[in-house]
Design a protein around this motif. Structure first.
Motif, PDB file in Angstrom:
ATOM      1  N   GLY A   1       0.827  -1.195   0.000  1.00  0.00           N
ATOM      2  CA  GLY A   1       0.000   0.000   0.000  1.00  0.00           C
ATOM      3  C   GLY A   1       0.864   1.249   0.000  1.00  0.00           C
ATOM      4  N   VAL A   2       0.402   2.288  -0.669  1.00  0.00           N
ATOM      5  CA  VAL A   2       1.160   3.533  -0.776  1.00  0.00           C
ATOM      6  C   VAL A   2       0.245   4.703  -0.435  1.00  0.00           C
ATOM      7  CG1 VAL A   2       2.421   5.071  -2.332  1.00  0.00           C
ATOM      8  CG2 VAL A   2       2.712   2.601  -2.533  1.00  0.00           C
ATOM      9  N   VAL A   3       0.801   5.643   0.302  1.00  0.00           N
ATOM     10  CA  VAL A   3       0.114   6.914   0.538  1.00  0.00           C
ATOM     11  C   VAL A   3       0.940   7.992  -0.156  1.00  0.00           C
ATOM     12  CG1 VAL A   3      -0.716   8.587   2.219  1.00  0.00           C
ATOM     13  CG2 VAL A   3      -0.811   6.146   2.754  1.00  0.00           C
ATOM     14  N   SER A   4       0.344   8.664  -1.125  1.00  0.00           N
ATOM     15  CA  SER A   4       0.992   9.772  -1.817  1.00  0.00           C
ATOM     16  C   SER A   4       0.058  10.971  -1.718  1.00  0.00           C
ATOM     17  CB  SER A   4       1.301   9.393  -3.268  1.00  0.00           C
ATOM     18  OG  SER A   4       0.124   8.972  -3.919  1.00  0.00           O
TER      19      SER A   4
ATOM     20  N   LEU B   1      -1.803 -26.265 -11.965  1.00  0.00           N
ATOM     21  CA  LEU B   1      -0.602 -26.139 -11.142  1.00  0.00           C
ATOM     22  C   LEU B   1      -0.889 -25.325  -9.886  1.00  0.00           C
ATOM     23  CD1 LEU B   1       2.093 -25.463 -13.889  1.00  0.00           C
ATOM     24  CD2 LEU B   1       1.322 -27.643 -12.937  1.00  0.00           C
ATOM     25  N   THR B   2      -0.201 -25.662  -8.846  1.00  0.00           N
ATOM     26  CA  THR B   2      -0.432 -25.032  -7.544  1.00  0.00           C
ATOM     27  C   THR B   2       0.282 -23.686  -7.450  1.00  0.00           C
ATOM     28  OG1 THR B   2      -0.541 -27.223  -6.535  1.00  0.00           O
ATOM     29  CG2 THR B   2      -0.247 -25.346  -5.041  1.00  0.00           C
ATOM     30  N   THR B   3      -0.416 -22.687  -6.929  1.00  0.00           N
ATOM     31  CA  THR B   3       0.190 -21.375  -6.660  1.00  0.00           C
ATOM     32  C   THR B   3       0.043 -21.036  -5.184  1.00  0.00           C
ATOM     33  OG1 THR B   3      -1.894 -20.276  -7.248  1.00  0.00           O
ATOM     34  CG2 THR B   3      -0.235 -20.487  -8.978  1.00  0.00           C
ATOM     35  N   LYS B   4       0.897 -20.152  -4.743  1.00  0.00           N
ATOM     36  CA  LYS B   4       0.870 -19.701  -3.351  1.00  0.00           C
ATOM     37  C   LYS B   4       0.533 -18.218  -3.305  1.00  0.00           C
ATOM     38  CE  LYS B   4       4.728 -22.837  -2.272  1.00  0.00           C
ATOM     39  NZ  LYS B   4       6.148 -22.913  -1.791  1.00  0.00           N
ATOM     40  N   THR B   5      -0.240 -17.805  -2.331  1.00  0.00           N
ATOM     41  CA  THR B   5      -0.569 -16.393  -2.146  1.00  0.00           C
ATOM     42  C   THR B   5       0.515 -15.720  -1.318  1.00  0.00           C
ATOM     43  OG1 THR B   5      -2.930 -16.843  -2.252  1.00  0.00           O
ATOM     44  CG2 THR B   5      -2.275 -14.775  -1.229  1.00  0.00           C
ATOM     45  N   LEU B   6       0.940 -14.546  -1.770  1.00  0.00           N
ATOM     46  CA  LEU B   6       1.967 -13.773  -1.048  1.00  0.00           C
ATOM     47  C   LEU B   6       1.318 -12.511  -0.493  1.00  0.00           C
ATOM     48  CD1 LEU B   6       4.840 -14.020  -3.695  1.00  0.00           C
ATOM     49  CD2 LEU B   6       4.405 -15.549  -1.762  1.00  0.00           C
ATOM     50  N   PRO B   7       1.158 -12.417   0.802  1.00  0.00           N
ATOM     51  CA  PRO B   7       0.496 -11.244   1.379  1.00  0.00           C
ATOM     52  C   PRO B   7       1.426 -10.039   1.442  1.00  0.00           C
ATOM     53  CG  PRO B   7       1.189 -12.717   3.125  1.00  0.00           C
ATOM     54  CD  PRO B   7       1.524 -13.409   1.832  1.00  0.00           C
ATOM     55  N   PRO B   8       0.888  -8.805   1.322  1.00  0.00           N
ATOM     56  CA  PRO B   8       1.716  -7.605   1.548  1.00  0.00           C
ATOM     57  C   PRO B   8       2.095  -7.520   3.017  1.00  0.00           C
ATOM     58  CG  PRO B   8      -0.592  -7.015   1.319  1.00  0.00           C
ATOM     59  CD  PRO B   8      -0.513  -8.480   1.026  1.00  0.00           C
ATOM     60  N   THR B   9       3.093  -6.722   3.311  1.00  0.00           N
ATOM     61  CA  THR B   9       3.572  -6.658   4.697  1.00  0.00           C
ATOM     62  C   THR B   9       2.717  -5.748   5.580  1.00  0.00           C
ATOM     63  OG1 THR B   9       5.113  -4.846   4.211  1.00  0.00           O
ATOM     64  CG2 THR B   9       5.944  -7.079   3.947  1.00  0.00           C
ATOM     65  N   VAL B  10       1.936  -4.853   4.949  1.00  0.00           N
ATOM     66  CA  VAL B  10       1.095  -3.926   5.725  1.00  0.00           C
ATOM     67  C   VAL B  10      -0.349  -4.045   5.247  1.00  0.00           C
ATOM     68  CG1 VAL B  10       0.705  -1.520   6.388  1.00  0.00           C
ATOM     69  CG2 VAL B  10       3.037  -2.338   6.002  1.00  0.00           C
ATOM     70  N   ALA B  11      -1.267  -4.180   6.189  1.00  0.00           N
ATOM     71  CA  ALA B  11      -2.682  -4.357   5.866  1.00  0.00           C
ATOM     72  C   ALA B  11      -3.300  -3.058   5.350  1.00  0.00           C
ATOM     73  CB  ALA B  11      -3.442  -4.834   7.101  1.00  0.00           C
ATOM     74  N   ALA B  12      -4.397  -3.197   4.612  1.00  0.00           N
ATOM     75  CA  ALA B  12      -5.067  -2.047   4.007  1.00  0.00           C
ATOM     76  C   ALA B  12      -5.556  -1.061   5.063  1.00  0.00           C
ATOM     77  CB  ALA B  12      -6.228  -2.522   3.146  1.00  0.00           C
ATOM     78  N   GLY B  13      -6.020  -1.570   6.201  1.00  0.00           N
ATOM     79  CA  GLY B  13      -6.516  -0.689   7.258  1.00  0.00           C
ATOM     80  C   GLY B  13      -5.448   0.252   7.775  1.00  0.00           C
TER      81      GLY B  13
ATOM     82  N   GLY C   1       6.764  -4.688   7.318  1.00  0.00           N
ATOM     83  CA  GLY C   1       5.608  -4.634   8.202  1.00  0.00           C
ATOM     84  C   GLY C   1       5.229  -3.254   8.675  1.00  0.00           C
ATOM     85  N   LYS C   2       5.915  -2.212   8.172  1.00  0.00           N
ATOM     86  CA  LYS C   2       5.605  -0.848   8.602  1.00  0.00           C
ATOM     87  C   LYS C   2       5.482   0.066   7.390  1.00  0.00           C
ATOM     88  CE  LYS C   2       8.121  -1.144  13.018  1.00  0.00           C
ATOM     89  NZ  LYS C   2       9.205  -0.540  13.841  1.00  0.00           N
ATOM     90  N   LEU C   3       4.699   1.126   7.534  1.00  0.00           N
ATOM     91  CA  LEU C   3       4.626   2.159   6.502  1.00  0.00           C
ATOM     92  C   LEU C   3       5.708   3.185   6.784  1.00  0.00           C
ATOM     93  CD1 LEU C   3       0.781   2.580   6.175  1.00  0.00           C
ATOM     94  CD2 LEU C   3       2.326   2.034   4.305  1.00  0.00           C
ATOM     95  N   LYS C   4       6.629   3.349   5.847  1.00  0.00           N
ATOM     96  CA  LYS C   4       7.766   4.233   6.065  1.00  0.00           C
ATOM     97  C   LYS C   4       7.766   5.356   5.030  1.00  0.00           C
ATOM     98  CE  LYS C   4      10.688   0.566   7.976  1.00  0.00           C
ATOM     99  NZ  LYS C   4      11.986  -0.147   7.870  1.00  0.00           N
ATOM    100  N   PRO C   5       8.166   6.568   5.453  1.00  0.00           N
ATOM    101  CA  PRO C   5       8.226   7.680   4.497  1.00  0.00           C
ATOM    102  C   PRO C   5       9.444   7.568   3.590  1.00  0.00           C
ATOM    103  CG  PRO C   5       8.965   8.403   6.652  1.00  0.00           C
ATOM    104  CD  PRO C   5       8.514   6.993   6.829  1.00  0.00           C
ATOM    105  N   VAL C   6       9.260   7.968   2.340  1.00  0.00           N
ATOM    106  CA  VAL C   6      10.343   8.052   1.356  1.00  0.00           C
ATOM    107  C   VAL C   6      10.214   9.411   0.690  1.00  0.00           C
ATOM    108  CG1 VAL C   6      11.337   7.077  -0.736  1.00  0.00           C
ATOM    109  CG2 VAL C   6      10.292   5.564   0.961  1.00  0.00           C
TER     110      VAL C   6
ATOM    111  N   ALA D   1      13.105  12.175   5.044  1.00  0.00           N
ATOM    112  CA  ALA D   1      12.264  11.038   5.418  1.00  0.00           C
ATOM    113  C   ALA D   1      12.383  10.743   6.912  1.00  0.00           C
ATOM    114  CB  ALA D   1      12.631   9.807   4.597  1.00  0.00           C
ATOM    115  N   ALA D   2      13.613  10.831   7.442  1.00  0.00           N
ATOM    116  CA  ALA D   2      13.822  10.589   8.871  1.00  0.00           C
ATOM    117  C   ALA D   2      13.125  11.648   9.711  1.00  0.00           C
ATOM    118  CB  ALA D   2      15.321  10.551   9.182  1.00  0.00           C
ATOM    119  N   ALA D   3      13.171  12.907   9.266  1.00  0.00           N
ATOM    120  CA  ALA D   3      12.497  13.983   9.992  1.00  0.00           C
ATOM    121  C   ALA D   3      10.983  13.768  10.000  1.00  0.00           C
ATOM    122  CB  ALA D   3      12.838  15.338   9.358  1.00  0.00           C
ATOM    123  N   VAL D   4      10.436  13.370   8.860  1.00  0.00           N
ATOM    124  CA  VAL D   4       8.992  13.111   8.780  1.00  0.00           C
ATOM    125  C   VAL D   4       8.612  11.958   9.700  1.00  0.00           C
ATOM    126  CG1 VAL D   4       7.144  12.286   7.257  1.00  0.00           C
ATOM    127  CG2 VAL D   4       8.738  14.053   6.461  1.00  0.00           C
ATOM    128  N   ALA D   5       9.423  10.891   9.698  1.00  0.00           N
ATOM    129  CA  ALA D   5       9.138   9.733  10.551  1.00  0.00           C
ATOM    130  C   ALA D   5       9.160  10.096  12.026  1.00  0.00           C
ATOM    131  CB  ALA D   5      10.145   8.618  10.269  1.00  0.00           C
TER     132      ALA D   5
END
Length: 552
Positions: A146-149, A188-200, A245-250, A304-308
Motif C-alpha cells: 500500500g502507498v500513501v501519496s 498447477l499449484t500457486t501460493k498467495t503472497l500477502p503484503p507486509t502492511v494491511a489495508a486498514g 511490516g511498517k509504513l515508512k516515508p520516502v 524522510a527521517a524527519a517526517v518519521a
C-alpha cells in the motif's frame, strides 16, 4: 529294490522333471522380452530387445511429442516435452522388462502371467528447472504494498494487493507425472503472497501521519544557512510505503535540490559544468570546475527521517561534487553546429517578461548529454523571488491568478519548438487549457512547479548545448549539436470547435478573460534524412473554450 533306494529314484525323477520344466521354456525364451509384456499399453512381448526398442520408439514417440497443457492462475500454457527435458529411454525400458526374466519366477510369469510396465523416463533436471522457472515468470506477481501519496496537499491511498507465486517444485513433479498421459489442462499449484502492511493501516496513516507531514514547511539547514521545502514541494516528493511490516516515508529530493543549493551553498563553492560559448559562429568549450553540492540521496533520507520522527527540520548533507560535465567530456560531445532555433514574441515590459528572462538566464549554456532527459523543473527548481522571479498572471483551475514565476510557460513553449524542430524526443509536455494566440496551435507547452513539468530526451549520440537570448519583446532558444534530421511541421484545420461562455464574477482577485473558442487540432512532425522521409509523428491537442469573464 529296497525302500530307501526306491525313494532316491523317485526324488531324482521329480527333480529331473522340475529341471526340465524350467530349462525348456527358459531356453526357448532366452534373449527375448517375456510374452504378454506391455509398456504403457504397447505390447512388446516376445520381441527381441532391438525390436522392442524400435516398437516403443515408434508407438510412444508421438505421445512424447504431444505438448503438456498446464493452467496456473487462470492462464493456460502449452509446454513441449523437449523444452522440459523429458524423453522416453526405450533401451532402459526394454532392459527393465527383461530384468529377472530368466529366473524361475520370471519363467513362471512368462508362461502363466502378464506384465504392464511404465516406460523409463529420462529427465534433464537443468532443462526442467529452467522451463518451470520461465513459466513462473509469467505467473508470479510480487505483492504490491500500500502507498500513501499526495494530490496537491491531500493524501491519496493506493491499497495493498496480494501477490502470487508458482509452487515450482510441485509444478515440476506434476509435469513429470503428466508426461505421456492423456487428459485436460494440468492445474498447477500457486501460493498467495500477502503484503507486509494491511489495508486498514494504510487508510489510517492517510488520515493522520500523512496530513501532519505536510501541515507546514520543512526547514533544511547547512551550517548557519537555512532554506525551506514548502508544503507543496514536500507533498510532491513524499510518499509512504510498506516495508518490513511498517509504513515508512520516502522522499525524492531531486526536484528540490537545485533551488536549495542556491540558498545553502555559496555560489563560489558550487560545481560548474563545462559549457560552451559561441565564438565567430562556432561553439568553444568553457572549462568545468568541481565544487560542493547537496547530496540528493542523503537529503532524501534526512527528510524522510524527519517526517518519521515528526520533526520540521532536516540537515542537508553536503559533499564534494564533481562537475556533471567535465572539460574533457565536453570536447567529445560533437557540439559543432546549430541544429534548431525558435523565437516567440510577447508584449514589452509586463512582469511576466521578467520571469521569462530570468528562467532563460538560468538555462542558458546548459548541456544535455547523449541519452539524458532534460527536466525544466529539475534544472530550474521552484521559481522564487530570491532568484529574481516576480508575481505575474498564470492559469490555475481555469482562471487567471497571480503567482511567482507566472509567464514562464512561454519559455517552455519556445524550448518545446526547439526540441520539435531539432528532432529530439518529447517525453512530457502539456498544452495550455486555453488556446493562446501568440503560440503556434498544437505546438506549445505549459509548465508549473512541481507539475506539470516539461521534459525531453536527447536521443542522439551527440551532446546538445542550449543557448538562450531575448529582447524586450521576444525570447529565443537555440540548440547546438550535430544535425541529424531536417524537420518540418504540418497542421490540420481546427475541428470540434466549441463556442465560449460569457460569465461574470466579483472579488479583488478576479481578472477579466477575453473569451476564446475551444477546438481540436492535429500537428504532424516529419523527419527527413538526405531528402527522404524516415518518420512522422502526430500530436493531437484539445483546447477548452476560454470563457469571456467580466469582473464586477
Amino acid at each position: 529294490m529296497s525302500t530307501p533306494r526306491l525313494a532316491i529314484v523317485i526324488v531324482t525323477a521329480v527333480l529331473g522333471v522340475a529341471v526340465l520344466a524350467y530349462a525348456v521354456p527358459a531356453i526357448a525364451l532366452a534373449g527375448d522380452v517375456p510374452p504378454d509384456t506391455k509398456v504403457a499399453g504397447v505390447d512388446i512381448g516376445g520381441l527381441s530387445p532391438d525390436q522392442a526398442r524400435s516398437r516403443l520408439e515408434a508407438e510412444l514417440g508421438p505421445r512424447a511429442a504431444r505438448p503438456i497443457e498446464v493452467r496456473a492462475a487462470g492462464k493456460k500454457t502449452r509446454l513441449q516435452a523437449g523444452e522440459l527435458g523429458l524423453s522416453v529411454d526405450a533401451a532402459a525400458t526394454v532392459a527393465a522388462a527383461m530384468d529377472g526374466a530368466s529366473t524361475p519366477a520370471g519363467v513362471f510369469r512368462s508362461l502363466f502371467g502378464s506384465r504392464e510396465l511404465q516406460p523409463v523416463v529420462k529427465v534433464d533436471e537443468q532443462a526442467l528447472t529452467g522451463r518451470i522457472a520461465k513459466l513462473a515468470e509469467s505467473v508470479d506477481r510480487e505483492p504490491r504494498e500500500g502507498v500513501v501519496s499526495y494530490q496537491g496537499l491531500e493524501p491519496r491511498t493506493s491499497p495493498p494487493k496480494k501477490g502470487l507465486a508458482l509452487d515450482r517444485a510441485a509444478a515440476a513433479q506434476a509435469v513429470r507425472q503428466a508426461f505421456l498421459k492423456d487428459g485436460g489442462p494440468l492445474e498447477l499449484t500457486t501460493k498467495t503472497l500477502p503484503p507486509t502492511v494491511a489495508a486498514g493501516e494504510v487508510r489510517e496513516l492517510a488520515t493522520t501521519t500523512a496530513r501532519t507531514a505536510v501541515a507546514a514547511d520543512l526547514t533544511v539547514t547547512s551550517g548557519a544557512k537555512e532554506a525551506a521545502i514548502t508544503r507543496a514541494e514536500l507533498a510532491a516528493g513524499l510518499r509512504f510505503t510498506g516495508e518490513d511490516g511498517k509504513l515508512k516515508p520516502v522522499f525524492d529530493a531531486e526536484q528540490v535540490v537545485p533551488g536549495l543549493e542556491k540558498k545553502l551553498v555559496a555560489a563560489s563553492h558550487l560545481p560548474r559544468d563545462a559549457t560552451f560559448k559561441i565564438v565567430s559562429g562556432k561553439p568553444k568549450v568553457v572549462p568545468a570546475r568541481d565544487g560542493k553540492g547537496i547530496d540528493v540521496k542523503g537529503l532524501g533520507q534526512a527528510v524522510a527521517a524527519a517526517v518519521a520522527a515528526g520533526e520540521r527540520t532536516a540537515e542537508a548533507p553536503v559533499k564534494v561534487t564533481q562537475a556533471r560535465l567535465t572539460t574533457e567530456a565536453a570536447g567529445r560531445l560533437g557540439i559543432k553546429e546549430k541544429v534548431s532555433s525558435y523565437t516567440t514574441q510577447h508584449p514589452c515590459c509586463a512582469p511576466r517578461v521578467t520571469n521569462i528572462h530570468t528562467i532563460a538566464g538560468i538555462v542558458d549554456g546548459y548541456v544535455v548529454k547523449p541519452g539524458e532527459t532534460f527536466s525544466l523543473n529539475g534544472v530550474v527548481g521552484k521559481r522564487d523571488t530570491a532568484r529574481g522571479f516576480v508575481e505575474a498572471p498564470m492559469i490555475l483551475n481555469g482562471r487567471f491568478v497571480n503567482d511567482v514565476g507566472g509567464g514562464v510557460s512561454q519559455f517552455a513553449t519556445t524550448m518545446f519548438n526547439a526540441v520539435f524542430f531539432g528532432g529530439f524526443e518529447d517525453v512530457q509536455h502539456m498544452p495550455h487549457m486555453y488556446y493562446i494566440s501568440r503560440y503556434p496551435a498544437g505546438r506549445e507547452s505549459t509548465v508549473s512547479f512541481p507539475q506539470p513539468d516539461f521534459r525531453w530526451k536527447n536521443d542522439s549520440k551527440y551532446g546538445v548545448l542550449i543557448k538562450t537570448s531575448f529582447t524586450s519583446t521576444s525570447i529565443t532558444v537555440q540548440f547546438w549539436s550535430t544535425k541529424r534530421y531536417e524537420v518540418t511541421s504540418e497542421s490540420s484545420g481546427r475541428y470540434n470547435v466549441k463556442s465560449f461562455p460569457s460569465l461574470s464574477e466579483s472579488g479583488p482577485k478576479c481578472q477579466p478573460m477575453s473569451g476564446v473558442e475551444g477546438f481540436t487540432i492535429d500537428v504532424w512532425r516529419t523527419f527527413k534524412k538526405d531528402g527522404k522521409v524516415v518518420r512522422k509523428q502526430k500530436f493531437t491537442t484539445v483546447y477548452q473554450p476560454e470563457p469571456k469573464l467580466t469582473c464586477d
